[in-house]
Design a protein around this motif. Structure first.
Motif, mmCIF file in Angstrom:
data_model
loop_
_atom_site.group_PDB
_atom_site.id
_atom_site.type_symbol
_atom_site.label_atom_id
_atom_site.label_comp_id
_atom_site.label_asym_id
_atom_site.label_seq_id
_atom_site.Cartn_x
_atom_site.Cartn_y
_atom_site.Cartn_z
ATOM 1 N N HIS A 64 51.130 46.888 0.304
ATOM 2 C CA HIS A 64 51.133 46.981 -0.722
ATOM 3 C C HIS A 64 51.187 45.780 -1.465
ATOM 4 N N SER A 65 51.681 44.570 -0.672
ATOM 5 C CA SER A 65 51.424 43.101 -1.648
ATOM 6 C C SER A 65 50.374 42.820 -1.614
ATOM 7 N N ALA A 66 49.883 43.222 -0.088
ATOM 8 C CA ALA A 66 48.423 42.138 0.322
ATOM 9 C C ALA A 66 47.381 43.054 -0.379
ATOM 10 N N VAL A 67 47.924 43.774 -0.813
ATOM 11 C CA VAL A 67 46.940 45.173 -1.851
ATOM 12 C C VAL A 67 47.220 44.282 -3.066
ATOM 13 N N ALA A 68 48.086 43.869 -3.120
ATOM 14 C CA ALA A 68 48.753 42.966 -4.952
ATOM 15 C C ALA A 68 47.628 41.632 -4.928
ATOM 16 N N ILE A 69 47.724 41.363 -3.815
ATOM 17 C CA ILE A 69 47.216 40.206 -3.763
ATOM 18 C C ILE A 69 45.723 39.747 -3.754
ATOM 19 N N ALA A 70 45.161 40.484 -2.941
ATOM 20 C CA ALA A 70 43.855 40.875 -3.330
ATOM 21 C C ALA A 70 43.174 41.142 -4.871
ATOM 22 N N LEU A 71 43.853 42.214 -5.169
ATOM 23 C CA LEU A 71 43.288 42.601 -7.248
ATOM 24 C C LEU A 71 43.395 41.106 -7.442
ATOM 25 N N VAL A 72 44.707 40.480 -7.884
ATOM 26 C CA VAL A 72 44.684 39.591 -7.862
ATOM 27 C C VAL A 72 43.542 38.460 -8.500
ATOM 28 N N LEU A 73 43.598 37.358 -6.821
ATOM 29 C CA LEU A 73 43.099 36.586 -6.803
ATOM 30 C C LEU A 73 41.206 37.318 -6.950
ATOM 31 N N GLY A 74 41.121 38.526 -6.368
ATOM 32 C CA GLY A 74 39.468 38.652 -6.585
ATOM 33 C C GLY A 74 39.487 38.538 -7.807
ATOM 34 N N THR A 75 40.453 39.711 -9.223
ATOM 35 C CA THR A 75 40.073 39.792 -10.644
ATOM 36 C C THR A 75 39.864 38.159 -11.184
ATOM 37 N N LEU A 76 40.472 37.565 -10.543
ATOM 38 C CA LEU A 76 40.453 35.866 -11.073
ATOM 39 C C LEU A 76 39.200 35.034 -10.763
ATOM 40 N N VAL A 77 38.724 35.404 -9.359
ATOM 41 C CA VAL A 77 37.023 35.622 -8.974
ATOM 42 C C VAL A 77 36.117 35.912 -9.769
ATOM 43 N N PHE A 78 36.690 37.253 -9.839
ATOM 44 C CA PHE A 78 35.170 37.773 -10.748
ATOM 45 C C PHE A 78 35.259 37.440 -11.843
ATOM 46 N N LEU A 79 36.851 36.730 -13.081
ATOM 47 C CA LEU A 79 36.312 36.424 -14.361
ATOM 48 C C LEU A 79 35.629 35.063 -14.447
ATOM 49 N N ASN A 80 36.182 34.434 -12.870
ATOM 50 C CA ASN A 80 35.679 32.992 -13.101
ATOM 51 C C ASN A 80 34.663 32.778 -12.719
ATOM 52 N N PHE A 81 33.510 33.846 -12.429
ATOM 53 C CA PHE A 81 32.309 33.470 -11.447
ATOM 54 C C PHE A 81 31.330 33.388 -12.233
ATOM 55 N N ASP A 82 29.977 32.563 -12.650
ATOM 56 C CA ASP A 82 29.183 32.457 -13.546
ATOM 57 C C ASP A 82 27.950 33.378 -13.283
ATOM 58 N N PHE A 83 28.264 34.929 -13.853
ATOM 59 C CA PHE A 83 26.855 35.551 -12.928
ATOM 60 C C PHE A 83 25.895 35.297 -14.078
ATOM 61 N N GLY A 84 26.092 35.239 -15.405
ATOM 62 C CA GLY A 84 25.097 34.977 -16.262
ATOM 63 C C GLY A 84 24.515 35.462 -17.790
ATOM 64 N N PHE A 85 26.051 36.728 -17.475
ATOM 65 C CA PHE A 85 25.888 38.034 -18.340
ATOM 66 C C PHE A 85 27.254 38.430 -18.327
ATOM 67 N N SER A 86 27.049 39.076 -19.839
ATOM 68 C CA SER A 86 28.755 38.835 -20.175
ATOM 69 C C SER A 86 29.323 39.927 -19.438
ATOM 70 N N LEU A 87 31.266 39.913 -18.901
ATOM 71 C CA LEU A 87 30.909 41.220 -18.692
ATOM 72 C C LEU A 87 31.672 42.329 -19.069
ATOM 73 N N LEU A 88 31.415 41.688 -20.367
ATOM 74 C CA LEU A 88 31.154 43.405 -21.152
ATOM 75 C C LEU A 88 30.159 44.482 -20.957
ATOM 76 N N TRP A 89 29.022 43.735 -20.983
ATOM 77 C CA TRP A 89 27.319 44.191 -20.347
ATOM 78 C C TRP A 89 27.633 44.775 -18.616
ATOM 79 N N LEU A 90 28.327 43.729 -17.903
ATOM 80 C CA LEU A 90 28.411 44.400 -16.604
ATOM 81 C C LEU A 90 29.429 44.971 -16.064
ATOM 82 N N SER A 91 30.541 45.417 -17.447
ATOM 83 C CA SER A 91 31.425 46.863 -17.315
ATOM 84 C C SER A 91 30.202 47.810 -17.567
#
Length: 256
Positions: A64-91
């Motif tokens: 469960h700790s490994a899953v939590a770490i992966a989710l937190v770091l994955g979310t940060l990578v996702f939020l900081n990656f420059d997709f060229g479009f808004s996160l609202l549109w992607l969602s």
């Protein structure tokens, strides 16, 4: 003997609070800007966490700790990656295609059931059990309604004291606390702010949350003496600074 202070007397802001004072009042008098965290140190940090959070941060359940770490770091990578479009549109795009897929599967399931190929829909038979299992795993670490209400009430109860502490810092009601805040802000602006971006600080903060409590708990006997020595030196410096202040600026204490 000091005269008793009235409710409107501003000099009471300089006075130390008795031991039986409520936590919010004690936080105001000591200059602590977050009364909710007053008294929380690395030594009692483990007992300060809710049981569900403690299980993750102290790796009581490594999976469960490994899953939590992966989710937190994955979310940060996702939020900081420059997709060229808004996160609202992607969602919205992801949600739309998820609905398209599920509706297509539902249609196929309906036809298969009509021709006697299936006894129940595909989503109900193959997907829903896994979704329910994931929901139970996540729900085990989410607070209940009563726990969430208690946490919210605790936060709201400390808001007035926290605002009062910020006011006292800005108005230099406690000069030592104001000087400490100034030094901390200077270090943040001139060192941390110049060396690290907000994204980097977010990653470092996430890594620290999952490493500092666990490492301190495991090596407390080696780390505590170092922290005690550093705390003693800082206290000595603050006492020297306080002794250099004019008498009118020194913190007043109640006479016995």
């Amino acid at each position: 003997m000091a005269s008793p202070s009235t409710p409107g007397d501003s000099s009471s802001d300089f006075e130390m609070v008795e031991n039986d004072a409520p936590p919010a009042a004690a936080g105001q008098a000591s200059g602590h800007c977050c009364p909710a965290l007053q008294g929380v140190t690395l030594k009692n940090l483990k007992t300060s966490f809710p049981p569900k959070v403690r299980q993750i941060l102290y790796y009581e359940n490594p999976i469960h700790s490994a899953v939590a770490i992966a989710l937190v770091l994955g979310t940060l990578v996702f939020l900081n990656f420059d997709f060229g479009f808004s996160l609202l549109w992607l969602s919205a795009w992801i949600a739309r295609w998820m609905l398209v897929v599920t509706l297509a599967i539902t249609g196929v399931s309906y036809l298969a059931q009509r021709f006697g190929k299936l006894d129940q829909p595909i989503l109900t038979k193959f997907v829903e059990p896994h979704v329910d299992h994931i929901g139970r795993e996540i729900g085990a670490y989410l607070p209940t309604v009563d726990e969430a209400t208690a946490m919210f009430n605790k936060v709201v109860a400390h808001i007035p004291g926290t605002l009062t502490c910020f006011k006292n810092l800005l108005l230099c009601k406690n000069p030592i606390a104001s000087v400490k805040a100034l030094v901390q802000l200077y270090l943040v602006v001139e060192t941390v702010g110049c060396l690290f971006s907000g994204c980097t600080l977010a990653f470092l903060g996430a890594i620290a949350v999952f490493t500092v409590p666990f490492v301190f708990d495991k090596y407390e006997d080696k780390i505590s003496p170092v922290l005690d020595t550093a705390s003693a030196k800082i206290t000595g410096v603050l006492e020297q600074v306080c002794s250099k202040l004019p008498a009118s600026l020194k913190c007043k204490t109640k006479e016995n």
